[in-house]
Motif scaffolding. Structure first.
Motif, mmCIF file in Angstrom:
data_model
loop_
_atom_site.group_PDB
_atom_site.id
_atom_site.type_symbol
_atom_site.label_atom_id
_atom_site.label_comp_id
_atom_site.label_asym_id
_atom_site.label_seq_id
_atom_site.Cartn_x
_atom_site.Cartn_y
_atom_site.Cartn_z
ATOM 1 N N VAL A 1 0.836 -1.203 0.000
ATOM 2 C CA VAL A 1 0.000 0.000 0.000
ATOM 3 C C VAL A 1 0.869 1.251 0.000
ATOM 4 N N THR A 2 1.879 1.243 0.860
ATOM 5 C CA THR A 2 2.782 2.390 0.966
ATOM 6 C C THR A 2 3.427 2.717 -0.375
ATOM 7 N N HIS A 3 3.959 1.725 -1.033
ATOM 8 C CA HIS A 3 4.659 1.951 -2.296
ATOM 9 C C HIS A 3 3.706 2.353 -3.417
ATOM 10 N N ASP A 4 2.512 1.782 -3.448
ATOM 11 C CA ASP A 4 1.553 2.169 -4.478
ATOM 12 C C ASP A 4 1.106 3.618 -4.307
ATOM 13 N N VAL A 5 0.847 4.014 -3.059
ATOM 14 C CA VAL A 5 0.447 5.399 -2.799
ATOM 15 C C VAL A 5 1.576 6.354 -3.168
ATOM 16 N N ALA A 6 2.812 5.983 -2.824
ATOM 17 C CA ALA A 6 3.963 6.831 -3.137
ATOM 18 C C ALA A 6 4.145 6.981 -4.644
ATOM 19 N N ALA A 7 3.951 5.887 -5.385
ATOM 20 C CA ALA A 7 4.107 5.936 -6.844
ATOM 21 C C ALA A 7 3.059 6.849 -7.474
ATOM 22 N N LYS A 8 1.832 6.746 -7.009
ATOM 23 C CA LYS A 8 0.778 7.620 -7.533
ATOM 24 C C LYS A 8 1.053 9.079 -7.156
ATOM 25 N N TRP A 9 1.521 9.301 -5.937
ATOM 26 C CA TRP A 9 1.814 10.652 -5.468
ATOM 27 C C TRP A 9 2.913 11.288 -6.319
ATOM 28 N N ARG A 10 3.969 10.524 -6.583
ATOM 29 C CA ARG A 10 5.041 11.038 -7.425
ATOM 30 C C ARG A 10 4.504 11.462 -8.789
ATOM 31 N N ALA A 11 3.692 10.604 -9.400
ATOM 32 C CA ALA A 11 3.168 10.901 -10.730
ATOM 33 C C ALA A 11 2.230 12.105 -10.704
ATOM 34 N N THR A 12 1.478 12.258 -9.634
ATOM 35 C CA THR A 12 0.602 13.424 -9.491
ATOM 36 C C THR A 12 1.405 14.708 -9.571
#
Length: 456
Positions: free
Chosen positions: A133-144
């Protein structure tokens, strides 16, 4: 520039929420933002090291992989390259269903139960741990943040997943209000409901929208029909995901909202695989995701060739996804992106294997070959093509008063030119077309392809 409240949310409020959830999201995102500018070779070195750690953990702590590695005499300590993954069999939906408990790490705690929508029949139930969950949220946040928006900027989410909609309790609603994000449910798209959506969008004046391309483009076309402007709100980007993004949908969204469209590719099962940057490339989240492209025989294909996308998610030690067959068709890129990021590129995402149809003579055709026949007819508001068998294809049409009934014959003849003269094509005019259980919309559903590949 972000306003003061956005900076408060992204710099204080959201990090506090993640810390309370025991998610190391802020650090992971910062690492990702640093690494994205590394040379690709250096990124792949990190990827390989994380792969070794995942395989080692799986061999020690996960009953399914401990038994599998023993049966294959596979030693994770001997892994020297990503190609060594090819010694392992694929993880399929059927394997997960048959080994649900054995795929759980013996020391896993706090696993959350998830499932896919099961649009082709049987849902897939699996588990996700805190690291994933942590890594998926971080990946989406970076792309945002690639698009000059951030967590805390006003956001409209057009979504239909029962997981999100079922969680709209008071705490969730309060949190969303603090984060300045508002959910519009994508299940019901009546004219009256979409009128309400337009009113909310104009009232919120979001900096970004996020959701299914079919749902947001439907809202956009309705706005045009009603004469409601959406290009004067200051929307900076429309993020779309979870369905194939068609060129005509991108054109509609860019025209109506007056901003770029950023495509995202991934799934609840496979994770956030790739995100589009402002230069137009779909960058793979290579720190977390290994992507292989395979042919029908399971052979790994080189970049530039189309095949099924297979994913290994490196942040799944609690419930490993190793060589998971997504059922999607794609092509790895061979060139670097003009943006300067070292993240590898997914050049094409051609859609799910069920977005393809089979002609009577066995020829595989992309569903677009049928979509274009229907889409360009006057008076067609929406449609769905269901290939029931090699002998029968059904077409559902929602039309307005400008539709010419003689065009039904055009559809039948056009489909038969592509599928075969002997194929029966039934065209049914309906008042509405229901979305899938997940809230997604699919233009093409081929039960022939499903049966052939055994996908659920």
């Amino acid at each position: 520039m972000s306003d003061l409240y956005t900076r408060f949310v992204s710099g204080v409020l959201f990090p506090l929420q993640e810390k309370l959830k025991h998610h190391d999201t802020v650090r992971v995102r910062r690492d990702m933002e640093d690494r994205q500018w590394w040379p690709q070779a250096r990124i792949l070195d990190v990827q390989l090291e994380r792969l070794k750690n995942l395989l080692s953990q799986a061999g020690r702590k996960v009953p399914y992989y401990r038994e599998l590695f023993a049966s294959l005499s596979f030693d994770p300590a001997q892994v020297q390259s990503l190609a060594d993954l090819q010694q392992l069999p694929f993880l399929t939906k059927a394997v997960i269903r048959a080994n649900s408990d054995a795929l759980r790490a013996e020391d896993a705690s706090g696993l959350a139960r998830f499932n896919t929508g099961g649009s082709s029949g049987e849902p897939l139930i699996f588990y996700i741990g805190t690291e994933r969950v942590t890594h998926d949220v971080a990946a989406k946040w970076r792309a945002t943040r690639w698009w000059n928006v951030d967590i805390g900027d006003p956001e409209i989410v057009v979504w239909g997943s029962p997981i999100e909609l079922g969680a709209q309790d008071r705490v969730r609603l309060f949190r969303d209000k603090l984060m300045r994000t508002e959910l519009l449910p994508a299940f019901e798209m009546s004219d009256a409901r979409v009128d309400q959506f337009l009113a909310r969008i104009r009232a919120v004046r979001p900096r970004m929208l996020f959701g299914y391309p079919s749902a947001i483009s439907h809202i956009a076309l309705h706005a045009e029909k009603r004469g409601v402007r959406l290009d004067d709100l200051g929307v900076r980007v429309v993020f779309v995901t979870s369905e194939r993004l068609y060129d005509h949908q991108r054109a509609v969204l860019e025209r109506v909202f007056g901003c770029p469209v950023a495509n995202g590719y991934g799934g609840r099962d496979a994770g956030f695989i790739a995100h589009q940057c402002p230069s137009g490339s779909m960058h793979i989240t290579a720190e977390d995701i290994v992507v292989e492209i395979i042919d029908d025989d399971g052979k790994v294909l080189p970049p530039g060739q189309a095949g099924e996308i297979v994913v290994t998610h490196l942040a799944t030690r609690d419930y490993p996804f190793i060589r998971y067959r997504t059922g999607d068709i794609g092509v790895l890129g061979t060139e670097s992106c003009a943006c300067g990021r070292g993240l590898p590129v997914l050049k094409e995402i051609q859609g799910r294997s069920t977005d393809f149809v089979i002609a009577a003579d066995g020829t595989v055709l992309h569903g677009l070959s049928l979509v274009y026949i229907v889409r360009d007819l006057t008076g067609v508001q929406s449609f769905k093509v269901i290939q029931e068998s090699l002998e029968l294809t059904r077409v559902q049409l929602v039309t307005d008063a400008s539709f010419n009934p003689d065009d039904v014959r055009k559809i039948i003849e056009g489909f038969q030119r592509r599928l075969g003269d002997t194929v029966k094509v039934e065209v049914e005019r309906v008042s509405a077309i229901a979305a899938e259980k997940s809230g997604k919309f699919r233009y093409i559903v081929s039960h022939v392809r499903n049966a052939a590949q055994g996908q659920g």
